[in-house]
Enzyme design. Structure first.
Site, PDB file in Angstrom:
ATOM      1  N   TYR A 103     -12.714  -2.237  -3.874  1.00  0.00           N
ATOM      2  CA  TYR A 103     -12.942  -2.116  -2.317  1.00  0.00           C
ATOM      3  C   TYR A 103     -14.578  -2.268  -2.409  1.00  0.00           C
ATOM      4  O   TYR A 103     -14.996  -1.507  -1.186  1.00  0.00           O
ATOM      5  CB  TYR A 103     -11.989  -1.283  -2.055  1.00  0.00           C
ATOM      6  CG  TYR A 103     -10.589  -1.969  -1.191  1.00  0.00           C
ATOM      7  CD1 TYR A 103     -10.875  -2.764  -0.430  1.00  0.00           C
ATOM      8  CD2 TYR A 103      -9.407  -0.899  -1.715  1.00  0.00           C
ATOM      9  CE1 TYR A 103      -9.222  -3.593   0.263  1.00  0.00           C
ATOM     10  CE2 TYR A 103      -8.312  -1.094  -1.253  1.00  0.00           C
ATOM     11  CZ  TYR A 103      -7.880  -2.120  -0.019  1.00  0.00           C
ATOM     12  OH  TYR A 103      -7.335  -2.176   0.291  1.00  0.00           O
ATOM     13  N   GLU A 123      -9.265 -10.647  -8.180  1.00  0.00           N
ATOM     14  CA  GLU A 123      -8.183  -9.695  -7.343  1.00  0.00           C
ATOM     15  C   GLU A 123      -7.076  -9.705  -8.712  1.00  0.00           C
ATOM     16  O   GLU A 123      -6.557  -8.507  -9.347  1.00  0.00           O
ATOM     17  CB  GLU A 123      -7.691  -9.593  -6.131  1.00  0.00           C
ATOM     18  CG  GLU A 123      -9.159  -8.994  -5.446  1.00  0.00           C
ATOM     19  CD  GLU A 123      -8.963  -8.773  -3.921  1.00  0.00           C
ATOM     20  OE1 GLU A 123      -9.731  -8.914  -2.821  1.00  0.00           O
ATOM     21  OE2 GLU A 123      -7.214  -9.700  -3.324  1.00  0.00           O
ATOM     22  N   ASN A 128      -2.124  -0.117   6.864  1.00  0.00           N
ATOM     23  CA  ASN A 128      -1.446  -1.129   6.790  1.00  0.00           C
ATOM     24  C   ASN A 128      -0.876  -2.171   6.031  1.00  0.00           C
ATOM     25  O   ASN A 128      -0.427  -3.190   6.065  1.00  0.00           O
ATOM     26  CB  ASN A 128      -2.509  -1.957   7.603  1.00  0.00           C
ATOM     27  CG  ASN A 128      -3.799  -2.248   6.787  1.00  0.00           C
ATOM     28  OD1 ASN A 128      -3.704  -1.770   5.609  1.00  0.00           O
ATOM     29  ND2 ASN A 128      -4.605  -3.020   7.249  1.00  0.00           N
ATOM     30  N   HIS A 154      -2.225  -5.326   1.470  1.00  0.00           N
ATOM     31  CA  HIS A 154      -3.425  -6.279   1.327  1.00  0.00           C
ATOM     32  C   HIS A 154      -3.137  -7.373   1.141  1.00  0.00           C
ATOM     33  O   HIS A 154      -2.284  -8.153   0.244  1.00  0.00           O
ATOM     34  CB  HIS A 154      -3.782  -5.594  -0.268  1.00  0.00           C
ATOM     35  CG  HIS A 154      -4.862  -6.156  -0.813  1.00  0.00           C
ATOM     36  ND1 HIS A 154      -6.233  -6.136  -0.009  1.00  0.00           N
ATOM     37  CD2 HIS A 154      -5.305  -7.794  -1.533  1.00  0.00           C
ATOM     38  CE1 HIS A 154      -7.171  -7.100  -0.191  1.00  0.00           C
ATOM     39  NE2 HIS A 154      -6.851  -7.878  -1.530  1.00  0.00           N
ATOM     40  N   LYS A 161       0.710  -1.147   0.346  1.00  0.00           N
ATOM     41  CA  LYS A 161      -0.223  -0.039   0.051  1.00  0.00           C
ATOM     42  C   LYS A 161       1.259   2.030   0.156  1.00  0.00           C
ATOM     43  O   LYS A 161       2.312   1.247   0.182  1.00  0.00           O
ATOM     44  CB  LYS A 161      -0.610  -0.424   1.502  1.00  0.00           C
ATOM     45  CG  LYS A 161      -1.892  -1.183   0.903  1.00  0.00           C
ATOM     46  CD  LYS A 161      -2.712  -1.310   2.209  1.00  0.00           C
ATOM     47  CE  LYS A 161      -4.116  -2.327   2.442  1.00  0.00           C
ATOM     48  NZ  LYS A 161      -5.127  -2.177   3.010  1.00  0.00           N
TER      49      LYS A 161
HETATM   50  N1  UDP Z   1      -9.770  -0.416   7.253  1.00  0.00           N
HETATM   51  C1  UDP Z   1      -9.657   1.022   7.428  1.00  0.00           C
HETATM   52  N2  UDP Z   1     -10.235   0.860   8.478  1.00  0.00           N
HETATM   53  C2  UDP Z   1     -11.108  -0.190   9.547  1.00  0.00           C
HETATM   54  C3  UDP Z   1     -10.942  -0.799   8.579  1.00  0.00           C
HETATM   55  C4  UDP Z   1     -10.583  -1.644   7.706  1.00  0.00           C
HETATM   56  O1  UDP Z   1      -8.939   1.805   7.115  1.00  0.00           O
HETATM   57  O2  UDP Z   1     -11.739   0.365  10.853  1.00  0.00           O
HETATM   58  C5  UDP Z   1      -9.186  -0.190   5.424  1.00  0.00           C
HETATM   59  C6  UDP Z   1      -8.088  -1.310   6.181  1.00  0.00           C
HETATM   60  O3  UDP Z   1      -6.900  -0.825   4.640  1.00  0.00           O
HETATM   61  C7  UDP Z   1      -7.876  -2.765   5.521  1.00  0.00           C
HETATM   62  C8  UDP Z   1      -8.699  -2.427   4.027  1.00  0.00           C
HETATM   63  O4  UDP Z   1      -9.871  -0.832   4.981  1.00  0.00           O
HETATM   64  O5  UDP Z   1      -6.372  -3.086   5.314  1.00  0.00           O
HETATM   65  C9  UDP Z   1      -9.909  -3.770   4.241  1.00  0.00           C
HETATM   66  O6  UDP Z   1     -10.929  -4.133   4.684  1.00  0.00           O
HETATM   67  P1  UDP Z   1     -10.442  -5.140   5.567  1.00  0.00           P
HETATM   68  O7  UDP Z   1     -11.822  -5.196   6.420  1.00  0.00           O
HETATM   69  O8  UDP Z   1     -11.126  -6.287   4.011  1.00  0.00           O
HETATM   70  O9  UDP Z   1      -9.119  -6.189   5.867  1.00  0.00           O
HETATM   71  P2  UDP Z   1      -8.211  -6.682   5.649  1.00  0.00           P
HETATM   72  O10 UDP Z   1      -8.908  -8.051   4.918  1.00  0.00           O
HETATM   73  O11 UDP Z   1      -6.933  -5.865   4.732  1.00  0.00           O
HETATM   74  O12 UDP Z   1      -7.344  -7.229   6.658  1.00  0.00           O
HETATM   75 MG    MG Z   2      -9.867  -7.810   3.289  1.00  0.00          MG
END
Ligand code: UDP
Ligand code: MG
Length: 139
Positions: free
Chosen positions: A51, A128, A114, A117, A11
């Site tokens: 997303y 994807e 974070n 992905h 990211k």
């Molecule tokens: N995210 C965020 N706030 C939250 C949860 C998720 O900004 O409370 C962002 C974060 O970058 C995350 C992405 O949205 O990686 C996609 O969320 P997901 O729940 O799919 O998490 P992941 O699969 O990436 O662990």
């Molecule tokens: Mg996810």
């Protein structure tokens, strides 16, 4: 073969911090092979489409603007049990909850920024990967 591929993005925070090299090394050390990779910047429209499953979530707008704020690295990875093993390697979404030694624990700045992905299912890994790459080998 089912379970053989996953998709990842390094990211904007990870690219900005010059952590492409160290993160790719962790991915290789975790037993994954990189079989497609590109460096690009997503438009807000592309980030929104990628997303789209999170459209109704409160963080969607912020996520889309963050993911289009700078360049990323998109890649397809292969390994047996790729999706689950890669989720384990990257750690929890919130880096404060991620296990020691995981990529997010080591490199993530916050729950939004974070670092990385990882696909959440075999089906989404294929969707994807196809979003970013055409003419992928069949693994
Ligand atoms: N995210 C965020 N706030 C939250 C949860 C998720 O900004 O409370 C962002 C974060 O970058 C995350 C992405 O949205 O990686 C996609 O969320 P997901 O729940 O799919 O998490 P992941 O699969 O990436 O662990
Ligand atoms: Mg996810």
């Amino acid at each position: 073969m089912a379970g053989k591929i996953t998709f990842t993005m390094l990211k904007p925070d990870a690219v900005e911090a010059n952590n492409i090299g160290p993160i790719l090394a962790k991915i290789n050390e975790g037993g994954f092979r990189i079989v497609a990779m590109k460096y690009l910047r997503l438009s807000p429209e592309q980030a929104g489409q990628f997303y789209a499953v999170h459209k109704e979530r409160p963080f969607y707008g912020e996520l889309v603007s963050y993911m289009s704020s700078g360049p990323i690295v998109a890649a397809v990875l292969t390994k047996d049990n790729a999706v689950a093993d890669f989720r384990k390697l990257i750690g929890a979404t919130d880096p404060t909850k991620a296990e020691e030694g995981t990529i997010r624990k080591m490199f993530a700045k916050s729950i939004a920024a974070n670092a990385i992905h990882g696909s959440d299912s075999d089906e989404n890994a294929q969707i994807e990967a196809n979003f970013f790459f055409s003419q992928l080998e069949r693994f």
